[in-house]
Design a protein around this motif. Structure first.
Motif, short mmCIF file in Angstrom:
data_model
loop_
_atom_site.label_atom_id
_atom_site.label_comp_id
_atom_site.label_asym_id
_atom_site.label_seq_id
_atom_site.Cartn_x
_atom_site.Cartn_y
_atom_site.Cartn_z
N ILE A 139 0.84 -1.20 0.00
CA ILE A 139 0.00 0.00 0.00
C ILE A 139 0.87 1.26 0.00
O ILE A 139 0.61 2.23 -0.72
N PHE A 153 0.92 2.62 -3.92
CA PHE A 153 -0.04 3.72 -3.96
C PHE A 153 0.55 5.02 -3.39
O PHE A 153 -0.17 5.85 -2.84
N PRO A 178 -0.46 9.18 -6.04
CA PRO A 178 -1.89 9.25 -6.40
C PRO A 178 -2.14 9.82 -7.78
O PRO A 178 -3.14 9.48 -8.43
N LEU A 232 -2.69 7.30 -10.40
CA LEU A 232 -4.01 6.66 -10.44
C LEU A 232 -4.94 7.39 -11.39
O LEU A 232 -5.79 6.78 -12.06
N LEU A 290 -13.46 4.36 -9.42
CA LEU A 290 -12.82 3.81 -8.22
C LEU A 290 -11.36 4.27 -8.11
O LEU A 290 -10.89 4.62 -7.03
N LEU A 291 -10.66 4.29 -9.25
CA LEU A 291 -9.26 4.74 -9.24
C LEU A 291 -9.17 6.22 -8.88
O LEU A 291 -8.28 6.64 -8.12
N GLY A 319 -9.84 6.61 -5.25
CA GLY A 319 -8.67 6.14 -4.51
C GLY A 319 -7.56 7.18 -4.49
O GLY A 319 -6.93 7.42 -3.46
N SER A 367 -8.52 10.00 -2.13
CA SER A 367 -8.42 9.55 -0.74
C SER A 367 -6.97 9.50 -0.29
O SER A 367 -6.64 9.92 0.83
N ILE A 368 -6.08 9.02 -1.16
CA ILE A 368 -4.65 8.94 -0.80
C ILE A 368 -4.07 10.33 -0.61
O ILE A 368 -3.30 10.58 0.33
N THR A 419 -5.30 11.73 2.69
CA THR A 419 -4.62 11.06 3.81
C THR A 419 -3.18 11.55 3.95
O THR A 419 -2.67 11.74 5.06
#
Length: 677
Positions: free
Chosen positions: A261, A265, A268, A271, A298-299, A302, A305-306, A309
């Motif tokens: 992870i 990832f 980002p 993505l 979804l990508l 994601g 979100s990354i 965070t």
């Protein structure tokens, strides 16, 4: 024997017994489920370890699980061929998993074998083999790196031993994994052979012994054999995957999940590019947007979100740093840590950093190792670790040696120059940076590499920059050698001697002298550059005379007299020693000034005028001998030796003062002057 050890032995014995003793199908079902559970557990452990050595038992576990799996194969084969029944687990795998079709089951079984044998097992075997080879090849370099870090003060001796042990364990582990991976490879081959035996043997036994028809026998035993093969290959596949994960965890920082992870990832924005590509794929091809848009969304979610965070983590880390800084200021424990001082530090300017970088050819760390060895051999003293640090506040070419936080020496060197030591009268015949050599205070010139050969031809002694620093450090450390010996170091010397001379140490410490008393005697010897390496002889003398006196100065004189051979060899030149002899008037003047206290200790109480006359005469004689190119050495009677040394120390501490009883009888003494007042 502990219960845990006994249980492992019992399990191994039972595994072997399974190959011989027939087992009921209900027990086989239980053991097959246990086999799957154990394999899954090993896979999860392999995924969650941070480094391979955390699962160092894995090669042995690999052998035991392979043996257990083969024992189950033997037991299930016996049950299938003898009873035409492999139990509920095998039946379930044969009917439910493969849909009751022997052909489908056989194909699935072959696919699993190919995946395990050719892809995972073969790759794991190769990785383990290469890792074992490179780990062994890298061992000398890693050990040298550990020694360099320890000598530089970056790590302690205990940590160095732990790192060396870890390197040895890594080599053993990867070597064991290289061999253990052959178990998995052999297990895959055995699975294919056992399947063929079960199918062919079961087909024949079904028709001959059980009275089945051709179709019934083929269907029954093929289904059971394929189910048995799948039950065995699923755990084998899990173990093979665990093997591959373990040997490929080369530079992990956490468990497998967190590493994937964190590293996959970590970008980002990539993505978003992948999401756009997938959507274009649905737009420009017959795949359609109905399938590609959900994946793209979804990508994108994601990536958002990354990023969110990451920003939160950055803010939290900044707040944590501020909190730690405030805690450091407020916390008394943190302030106490600031009081700790390193015994020896070598600070270098930024221009001298290449000297400490082995990648740039710097060998100052190796030279410090040699200095520590030289002190151990010549003086019998273990020099503390010298920490090397760069100090941007220093001039680029300057270095500073600190003792317990205070500067005791400094100097300047130029990496692209060589120090030419001036030996003749004419100091103007060569161009360069004129300096004073730091170790001995001699005039010298820093010359370029082009001028080096010319300087050698003119009779100059050429020294490279690392040698200048090493020589300076050696001379300074000799001067402060007595201050480097504390009670802890003294206790270490005593403990080391006790291993070979236990009776001698027990007689002296603590019955006659304390560790502090012995420390004072050893410090007095080191102060005058007398080696304490022959600690047994020193302790023998202390044990003889400590009964009569506890005065460390008097005991030091007795010890010096017992080291006559060592002292004679230190100062004599081919059996001859040239000395300045203390005259009768000087000896009488000092002897009359020796007083005794109420406690029995002796001290020197000299009239100021007499003290000035003695000092002046000693200085005249020392300068006279040095101008003639000789080494001044004073020789006197043993009763006043230590008191005369007090006067000499005021002028030049490096000048030795010896007594007649400290020299061998066969040594030739030549007087080069008599000191009188």
């Amino acid at each position: 024997m502990k219960t845990k050890d006994l249980s492992v032995l019992v399990v191994v014995i039972l595994i072997v017994a399974m190959m011989i003793i027939p087992l009921p199908t209900i027990l086989l079902d239980f053991l097959l489920i246990c086999n799957i559970s154990i394999s899954l557990m090993i896979l999860l452990v392999a995924m969650n370890t941070k480094e391979a050595l955390e699962f160092s038992i894995f090669p042995t576990a690999l052998l035991l699980t392979t043996l257990f799996r083969l024992a189950l194969n033997v037991s299930t084969t016996r049950s299938i061929l003898s009873k035409a029944d492999g139990g509920r687990v095998i039946e379930t795998f044969g009917s439910f998993v493969i849909g009751g079709s022997p052909v489908v089951g056989f194909v699935v079984f072959l696919i699993l074998v190919v995946i395990q044998f050719i892809v995972i097992t073969k790759g794991s075997e190769r990785v383990a083999e290469v890792a074992a080879r490179f780990t062994l090849d890298a061992m000398p370099g890693k050990q040298m790196s550990i020694d360099a870090d320890m000598n530089a003060g970056l790590i302690s001796e205990q940590e160095a031993r732990m790192r060396r042990r870890k390197i040895e364990q890594e080599a053993d582990f990867y070597g064991a994994m290289d061999g253990a991976s052959k178990f998995v490879k052999g297990d895959a081959i055995a699975g294919i052979v056992i399947l063929l035996i079960n199918v062919i043997g079961g087909f024949i036994i079904g028709m001959v012994i059980h009275g089945m028809g051709f179709a019934e026998s083929a269907s029954t035993f093929t289904l059971l054999s394929v189910g048995d093969g799948l039950v065995s290959q699923v755990p084998a596949l899990l173990i093979s995957t665990a093997t591959g994960i373990t040997v490929t965890r080369a530079a992990s920082e956490g468990n497998l999940g967190s590493d994937i992870i964190k590293q996959v990832f970590s970008y980002p924005k990539l993505l978003y590019i992948v999401a756009g590509t997938i959507m274009l794929l649905g737009l420009l091809t017959p795949i359609g947007l109905l399938l590609t848009i959900p994946v793209g969304l979804l990508l994108i979610l994601g990536g958002l979100s990354i990023q969110r965070t990451a920003k939160q983590d950055e803010l939290m880390s900044e707040e944590l740093e501020k909190a730690e800084m405030e805690e450091d200021i407020r916390s008394p424990e943190k302030v106490v840590n600031l009081l700790q001082l390193d015994p020896l530090e070598l600070e270098i300017g930024y221009g001298l950093i290449p000297l400490a970088d082995q990648k740039q050819g710097g060998d100052i760390l190796d030279r410090i190792v040699m200095i520590r060895r030289q002190f151990a051999i010549e003086l019998g003293l273990i020099i503390p670790t010298i920490r090397i640090r760069d100090n941007l506040q220093l001039p680029a070419n300057q270095y500073v040696l600190k003792f317990r936080g205070s500067k005791i020496a400094s100097g300047e060197v130029y990496l692209d120059h060589f120090l030419a030591m001036i030996q003749g009268e004419d100091a103007e015949t060569i161009e360069g940076i004129r300096v004073v050599e730091p170790a001995f205070g001699l005039p010298a010139v820093w010359v370029t590499a082009e001028e080096k050969q010319r300087a050698e031809l003119m009779g100059y002694m050429i020294v490279d920059p690392p040698s200048v620093i090493a020589t300076h450090l050696t001379e300074v450390l000799k001067q402060y050698a007595h201050e480097l010996l504390h009670r802890e170091e003294t206790q270490e010397l005593i403990d080391n001697l006790k291993e070979t001379h236990p009776n001698l140490v027990n007689e002296l410490v603590p019955a006659l002298l304390s560790v502090g008393d012995i420390q004072k005697v050893l410090q007095s010897l080191l102060r005058e550059q007398i080696s304490i390496r022959d600690l047994a002889a020193i302790f023998e003398t202390l044990a003889d005379y400590a009964v009569y006196t506890k005065d460390s100065k008097v005991l030091t004189e007795y010890v010096r007299q017992s080291l006559t051979r060592q002292i004679t060899e230190q100062y004599a030149d081919q059996g001859v020693i040239h000395v300045l002899t203390a005259g009768a008037s000087l000896e009488k003047g000092i002897s009359d000034s020796i007083q005794q206290t109420e406690t029995g200790a002796y001290y020197l109480s000299v009239d100021p005028q007499l003290s000035r006359r003695i000092t002046e005469e000693l200085q005249v004689q020392i300068e006279r001998v040095m101008k003639s190119g000789g080494q001044p050495i004073f020789l006197t009677s043993p009763s006043i030796r230590m008191y005369l040394k007090q006067f000499v120390d005021k002028i030049m501490p490096t000048v030795p003062v010896l007594s007649y009883t400290e020299l061998e009888p066969d040594i030739e003494i030549q007087s080069i002057g008599v000191v009188n007042i």
